[in-house]
Enzyme design. Structure first.
Site, PDB file in Angstrom:
ATOM      1  N   PHE A 207      -2.911  -0.941  -3.837  1.00 14.34           N
ATOM      2  CA  PHE A 207      -2.066   0.113  -3.271  1.00 14.34           C
ATOM      3  C   PHE A 207      -1.107  -0.508  -2.269  1.00 14.34           C
ATOM      4  CE2 PHE A 207      -5.945   2.077  -4.748  1.00 14.34           C
ATOM      5  CZ  PHE A 207      -5.504   3.226  -5.380  1.00 14.34           C
TER       6      PHE A 207
ATOM      7  N   VAL B 152      -6.102  -1.835  -0.425  1.00 12.85           N
ATOM      8  CA  VAL B 152      -4.956  -1.187   0.200  1.00 12.85           C
ATOM      9  C   VAL B 152      -4.292  -2.249   1.075  1.00 12.85           C
ATOM     10  CG1 VAL B 152      -4.219   0.687   1.701  1.00 12.85           C
ATOM     11  CG2 VAL B 152      -6.194   1.002   0.202  1.00 12.85           C
ATOM     12  N   CYS B 153      -3.013  -2.514   0.826  1.00 16.70           N
ATOM     13  CA  CYS B 153      -2.326  -3.583   1.569  1.00 16.70           C
ATOM     14  C   CYS B 153      -2.350  -3.258   3.064  1.00 16.70           C
ATOM     15  CB  CYS B 153      -0.891  -3.719   1.099  1.00 16.70           C
ATOM     16  SG  CYS B 153       0.055  -4.850   2.142  1.00 16.70           S
ATOM     17  N   ILE B 154      -2.881  -4.171   3.839  1.00 17.91           N
ATOM     18  CA  ILE B 154      -3.089  -3.897   5.262  1.00 17.91           C
ATOM     19  C   ILE B 154      -1.763  -3.784   6.016  1.00 17.91           C
ATOM     20  CG2 ILE B 154      -3.444  -6.351   5.823  1.00 17.91           C
ATOM     21  CD1 ILE B 154      -5.566  -5.344   7.880  1.00 17.91           C
TER      22      ILE B 154
END
Lengths: 120, 106, 146, 106, 120, 146
Positions: free
Chosen positions: C53, C91-93
């Protein structure tokens, strides 16, 4: 499998939408990991390579500055589509020298030569 | 007078031409955000849009670009040479005041 | 025997997919398309190497999205699929922090009063996207519709 | 074979024509989401795109629409009459498996 | 000041992006408040009026059902641009009857006749 | 006297603006454009009748957005402007719930574990957008860029 050649296609103009920046961050991450990656600027993506940006007027980081980091990250190839440049009536003199101009025939070869494509 | 804003590039979107098709004599059009790429329209790039704009200029339609958005993208020189007059944020506000209403194309 | 054969043929063509999701639920159809594609791939006995994501896609993991009860709750629907098939959902931080999506660790680190990442999703870096491109047989991106 | 996905309407976006300009013989193109409006392209609407697609069909480029997206928009009948073959979600997955790689245009 | 004539312009196709739905919700809110409002479907917005939608295939509420609520909310005028319809090669027989077809000249008059425009 | 005259002339042309914001910060330039426009209007001594955050614009009010310290914090920047000029900043409640943006009341009502609306912003319905269209001299919408 780690030898897969990754093509990152950038079709997004800078500043209007964060995707242009996020595509470059992906390229830098790939470079940092030593992945075999080619960057191709296509369509609206070519605006990333045009002109002297002054994005502080709209509260943004300079996109061109991020681009200039590419060589430090061992990105194999940075390419820009001649057709996209011509369509926008931009002379090659106005383009950042970071990218190599290729014609439409070569674009299709680049698509064929890579194992996987990240599309932005 | 209606002020029209356009925020998309004519090279990727129909937004500008959708707007221009509904502009009346005396209206004004301001390009903002990615819309400022429209200021590069010359005879060779997007010729039909270029001649459309020439015709509209002849019927007193005013064309503008928002300077901060053009400067951010390195396009202020191109914009200065074009039919699109560069405006500051404050001048943009003045244009909204001057207009009877605003129509936003995005 | 017949059944066995069918299974074997399926296994021969079972592939590792990575799905990249760039759109927020409700706002954008990309989230819905990606979900249907993931489900269809699993139903055809393919493996999902990773869900990634990115960009506005991170909102798919929000625990605070509140819809009428007769509508599908996006994060819960993903979480159910993730649990059922033991999927990895990254989920891309960097995208998350910039869009106000935090797990407890990040909320503490930045002294924020709350966290809103749905359990089942994991925050991680862009390296996981590059790794997914290298390790998967197929990668497909669902870009913004708007 | 490369599978291309296109998710924007050709009436508002250059996305489909940007894609078609880079398609090679034997490639496949699937319209998804708002892209399915592209299945309405006929001789009268967007004639240049229509004839482009005819030429690509002749060089063995395959054209598809995603059925759930077409049905949602009430376009399955139009799509059935077009050059774009309707595919289910499962058939879309099969097409991705069959392709060497996927290129997403959005 | 409450007599201001509001024009709501819908240029967004349904389902791909929630803005189409949100424009209708704005129209219904205006109707419920007894505001003088005209709804104009333009460009991609006309797809809201075309065909038998089956959005349950993509987990959406039916847009056409929302549209059919418009007459209950006393929306003064619901209009659709003929040029946008023609450009997409759609016959008027395929259009929802909820909207009245107007030509490009009338569209400009509608712009002129209203005091304020909400653009979607 | 000269100064007085200038002030009076300005007052004669002082208008009530409503600004509609449809884009999320960071993702979309709309949020930045709307902010600059609002600031410029205030600097020209116009009034802001209302800021209305709709669609993805609601994310402008998120208290959980976390940026590097040298970057502008969008919600705080709005909140400062709102406080300085005593502006009314309405965040559409329906858009907010669907995008995971809640104040404390809504978080309690829907038994959600956290709230993330920045103080200074107020949740309210679409009626406030219609009212703004009726009451303002000028209304301008900053739509999504993507």
């Amino acid at each position: 499998m780690n030898d897969k050649r990754i093509l990152l296609v950038c079709r997004i103009a800078p500043y209007g939408n964060s995707l242009a920046r996020e595509s470059l961050e992906t390229a830098l991450a790939a470079g940092a990991m030593g992945a075999k990656i080619t960057l191709l600027f296509l369509d609206e993506g070519i605006w990333q390579l045009v002109g002297q940006h002054k994005p502080e007027t709209i509260g943004h980081k300079n996109h061109a500055a991020m681009l200039s980091a590419l060589p430090l990250y061992d990105i194999e190839q940075v390419l820009v589509d001649q057709d996209s440049v011509d369509k926008r009536n931009i002379g090659s003199a106005e383009l950042s020298e970071i990218a190599e101009l290729i014609d439409g025939h070569r674009v299709k070869e680049i698509f064929a030569d890579h194992d996987v494509v990240l599309s932005f | 007078m209606i002020l029209h804003t356009v925020n998309k590039s004519p090279y990727s979107s129909q937004c500008l031409s959708d707007c221009l098709n509904r502009v009346s004599a005396g209206d004004k059009v301001i390009l903002i955000e990615d819309g400022v790429y429209g200021a590069t329209i010359a005879t060779d790039a997007l010729p039909s849009l270029h001649s459309f704009i020439q015709r509209l200029l002849a019927s007193q339609v005013g064309f503008y670009t928002l300077r901060p958005d053009a400067e951010a993208r390195g396009l202020e020189a191109i914009s200065e040479q074009s039919a699109f007059k560069l405006l500051s944020d404050h001048e943009f506000v003045d244009l909204v005041v001057e207009a009877n209403k605003v129509l936003n194309w995005y | 025997m017949g059944h066995q054969l069918i299974c074997d043929l399926r296994l021969l063509t079972s592939m590792k997919f990575t799905i990249v999701i760039l759109g927020a639920p409700y706002t954008d159809e990309a989230a819905e398309s990606a979900f249907r594609f993931t489900q269809a791939a699993l139903e055809k006995n393919h493996q999902i190497y990773r869900l990634f994501f990115y960009h506005d896609g991170v909102h798919n993991a929000s625990s605070l999205i509140t819809l009428p009860q007769d509508e599908i709750q996006p994060a819960q629907r993903w979480a159910n699929l993730i649990a059922q098939y033991d999927l990895e959902a990254i989920v891309c931080i960097a995208s998350s922090l910039r869009r106000g999506l935090l797990n407890e660790t990040e909320a503490k680190r930045f002294s924020k009063p709350a966290s809103n990442l749905t359990p089942g999703f994991k925050l991680a870096g862009l390296g996981d996207l590059v790794d997914a491109a290298q390790q998967s047989d197929r990668l497909i991106t669902f870009g913004p519709t708007s």
